[in-house]
Design an enzyme around this catalytic site. Structure first.
Site, PDB file in Angstrom:
ATOM      1  N   HIS A 170      54.113  35.162 -78.992  1.00  0.00           N
ATOM      2  CA  HIS A 170      54.514  35.994 -79.885  1.00  0.00           C
ATOM      3  C   HIS A 170      53.447  37.119 -80.358  1.00  0.00           C
ATOM      4  O   HIS A 170      52.831  36.927 -81.286  1.00  0.00           O
ATOM      5  CB  HIS A 170      54.828  35.125 -81.170  1.00  0.00           C
ATOM      6  CG  HIS A 170      55.777  35.736 -82.255  1.00  0.00           C
ATOM      7  ND1 HIS A 170      55.944  37.034 -82.182  1.00  0.00           N
ATOM      8  CD2 HIS A 170      56.529  35.080 -83.145  1.00  0.00           C
ATOM      9  CE1 HIS A 170      56.966  37.384 -83.305  1.00  0.00           C
ATOM     10  NE2 HIS A 170      57.000  36.128 -83.912  1.00  0.00           N
ATOM     11  N   LYS A 186      79.542  38.979 -72.524  1.00  0.00           N
ATOM     12  CA  LYS A 186      80.465  39.303 -71.331  1.00  0.00           C
ATOM     13  C   LYS A 186      79.799  38.627 -70.103  1.00  0.00           C
ATOM     14  O   LYS A 186      80.290  38.779 -69.033  1.00  0.00           O
ATOM     15  CB  LYS A 186      81.248  40.603 -71.288  1.00  0.00           C
ATOM     16  CG  LYS A 186      81.795  40.865 -72.692  1.00  0.00           C
ATOM     17  CD  LYS A 186      82.401  42.350 -72.383  1.00  0.00           C
ATOM     18  CE  LYS A 186      82.602  42.987 -73.945  1.00  0.00           C
ATOM     19  NZ  LYS A 186      82.784  44.180 -73.477  1.00  0.00           N
ATOM     20  N   ARG A 245      61.693  37.797 -90.529  1.00  0.00           N
ATOM     21  CA  ARG A 245      60.550  38.598 -90.550  1.00  0.00           C
ATOM     22  C   ARG A 245      60.360  39.571 -89.557  1.00  0.00           C
ATOM     23  O   ARG A 245      60.208  40.783 -89.841  1.00  0.00           O
ATOM     24  CB  ARG A 245      59.459  37.730 -90.533  1.00  0.00           C
ATOM     25  CG  ARG A 245      58.926  37.245 -91.833  1.00  0.00           C
ATOM     26  CD  ARG A 245      58.418  35.815 -91.629  1.00  0.00           C
ATOM     27  NE  ARG A 245      59.440  34.950 -91.169  1.00  0.00           N
ATOM     28  CZ  ARG A 245      60.299  34.403 -92.184  1.00  0.00           C
ATOM     29  NH1 ARG A 245      60.254  34.244 -93.188  1.00  0.00           N
ATOM     30  NH2 ARG A 245      61.256  33.495 -91.494  1.00  0.00           N
ATOM     31  N   THR A 246      60.354  39.009 -88.168  1.00  0.00           N
ATOM     32  CA  THR A 246      59.884  39.966 -87.409  1.00  0.00           C
ATOM     33  C   THR A 246      60.970  41.219 -86.937  1.00  0.00           C
ATOM     34  O   THR A 246      60.435  42.314 -86.991  1.00  0.00           O
ATOM     35  CB  THR A 246      60.001  39.344 -86.015  1.00  0.00           C
ATOM     36  OG1 THR A 246      59.162  37.856 -86.015  1.00  0.00           O
ATOM     37  CG2 THR A 246      59.210  40.032 -84.703  1.00  0.00           C
ATOM     38  N   ARG A 298      63.271  39.975 -78.384  1.00  0.00           N
ATOM     39  CA  ARG A 298      63.411  38.607 -78.799  1.00  0.00           C
ATOM     40  C   ARG A 298      64.086  37.615 -77.937  1.00  0.00           C
ATOM     41  O   ARG A 298      65.524  38.143 -78.047  1.00  0.00           O
ATOM     42  CB  ARG A 298      63.345  38.189 -80.223  1.00  0.00           C
ATOM     43  CG  ARG A 298      63.386  36.564 -80.319  1.00  0.00           C
ATOM     44  CD  ARG A 298      63.290  36.084 -81.833  1.00  0.00           C
ATOM     45  NE  ARG A 298      62.010  36.317 -82.461  1.00  0.00           N
ATOM     46  CZ  ARG A 298      61.502  35.819 -83.630  1.00  0.00           C
ATOM     47  NH1 ARG A 298      62.429  35.234 -84.149  1.00  0.00           N
ATOM     48  NH2 ARG A 298      60.278  36.276 -83.804  1.00  0.00           N
TER      49      ARG A 298
HETATM   50  N1   CP Z   1      57.363  34.509 -88.006  1.00  0.00           N
HETATM   51  C1   CP Z   1      58.662  34.882 -87.320  1.00  0.00           C
HETATM   52  O1   CP Z   1      58.767  35.116 -86.166  1.00  0.00           O
HETATM   53  O2   CP Z   1      59.588  34.795 -88.297  1.00  0.00           O
HETATM   54  P1   CP Z   1      61.071  35.244 -87.750  1.00  0.00           P
HETATM   55  O3   CP Z   1      61.645  34.221 -86.967  1.00  0.00           O
HETATM   56  O4   CP Z   1      61.922  35.227 -89.059  1.00  0.00           O
HETATM   57  O5   CP Z   1      61.164  36.742 -87.256  1.00  0.00           O
END
Ligand code: CP
Length: 292
Positions: A127, A77, A49-50, A99
């Site tokens: 998040h 590396k 999603r993100t 992320r």
């Molecule tokens: N909700 C969410 O962060 O989903 P993903 O891990 O698929 O990005």
């Protein structure tokens, strides 16, 4: 706003500005991006999603998206995150969506790079864009966040969604209740009794069990967990009139939520995903306009 790192740093005024702009964009407003901006998405943990939602938001804003595949990058590396970011900055990137499995990965970057950093999930930390889209979906449903009763159920101690959600909802006077096994409550006060929280909740947010962040813990029974802590079909029937179901996803059907509830009339799970694109557009537009 130069970066988006955590909900507390964004603060209530910043949150409202993003939600309002996301609503305008959702309503068809034309994005306001000046010069060409280069952006890259650095995902050091899996994401559906993100990552895709950011990429869609970036394309809808007309940004130049530079591919970055963590699994084929020089981080393998031994290059540090700091050196990776400085390298991408030197190449000419304006903004990086990151992320990371590390809590507060951004601490090593602060004050040491001029590239804009957007936190797309840091370990068990925060998040922010997930929380913004959760708030957007709640406000869209109820017209306000103030006074809402929101139950967050599941693996809260390992959940960045629970932490950034609690921080933000409490800023707006929402009543956040936690339901989870005691060993997963972390620094939250929690209940194990659905009847204490379910009847008057306006929204129930389920969380996935984050096995990847558990270490050395005992065996896990999906069936037992579902019966005790999951949103079963029977529990959904006892939710109050107008109450909704949220889940950041990915969903483990039959564990934290009964499979048939994912697309139930109370569920806003795919609406959350839709809203995420507009929220991310608003975040990126706000940050990049500040750099024009
Ligand atoms: N909700 C969410 O962060 O989903 P993903 O891990 O698929 O990005």
């Amino acid at each position: 706003m130069d970066h988006l790192l955590s909900m507390k740093r964004l603060g209530p005024d910043g949150i409202i500005r993003i939600l309002d702009r996301a609503a305008e964009l959702r309503g068809g407003a034309v994005p306001e991006i000046g010069r060409t901006h280069y952006i890259s998405n650095l995902f050091f943990e899996p994401s559906t999603r993100t990552k895709t939602s950011f990429e869609m938001a970036e394309r809808r804003l007309g940004l130049d998206v530079i591919p970055f595949e963590a699994g084929f990058s020089s981080t393998l590396k031994g290059e540090t995150l700091y050196d990776t970011v400085r390298t991408l900055e030197a190449i000419g990137l304006d903004a990086l969506v990151i992320r990371s499995p590390e809590d507060r990965f951004y601490k090593e970057l602060e004050g040491r790079t001029s590239v804009a950093i957007i936190n797309a999930g840091d370990g068990s930390g925060q998040h922010p864009t997930q929380t913004l889209l959760d708030l957007f979906t709640l406000r869209e449903e109820f017209g306000t966040l103030e006074g809402l009763k929101v139950t967050i159920a599941g693996d809260v101690s390992h959940s960045r969604v629970a932490k950034s959600g609690r921080d933000a909802l409490q800023m707006f006077g929402a009543d956040v209740r936690i339901l989870c096994p005691p060993e997963w409550q972390g620094d939250f006060e929690s209940s194990e009794d659905w009847e204490e929280v379910l009847p008057d909740s306006d929204a129930v947010m389920l969380l996935r069990v984050q096995h990847e962040r558990h270490s050395g813990e005992g065996s896990f029974s999906a069936h037992s967990y579902h019966e005790r802590y999951g949103l079963t079909a029977g529990r959904a029937e006892r939710m109050k009139k107008g109450a909704i179901i949220l889940h950041p996803a990915p969903v483990n059907r039959g564990v934290e939520i009964a499979g048939e509830l994912v697309e139930h009339s109370r569920s806003r799970i795919f609406r959350q995903v839709e809203n995420g694109v507009y929220v991310r557009m608003a975040v990126l537009e706000t940050i990049l306009k500040g750099r024009d």
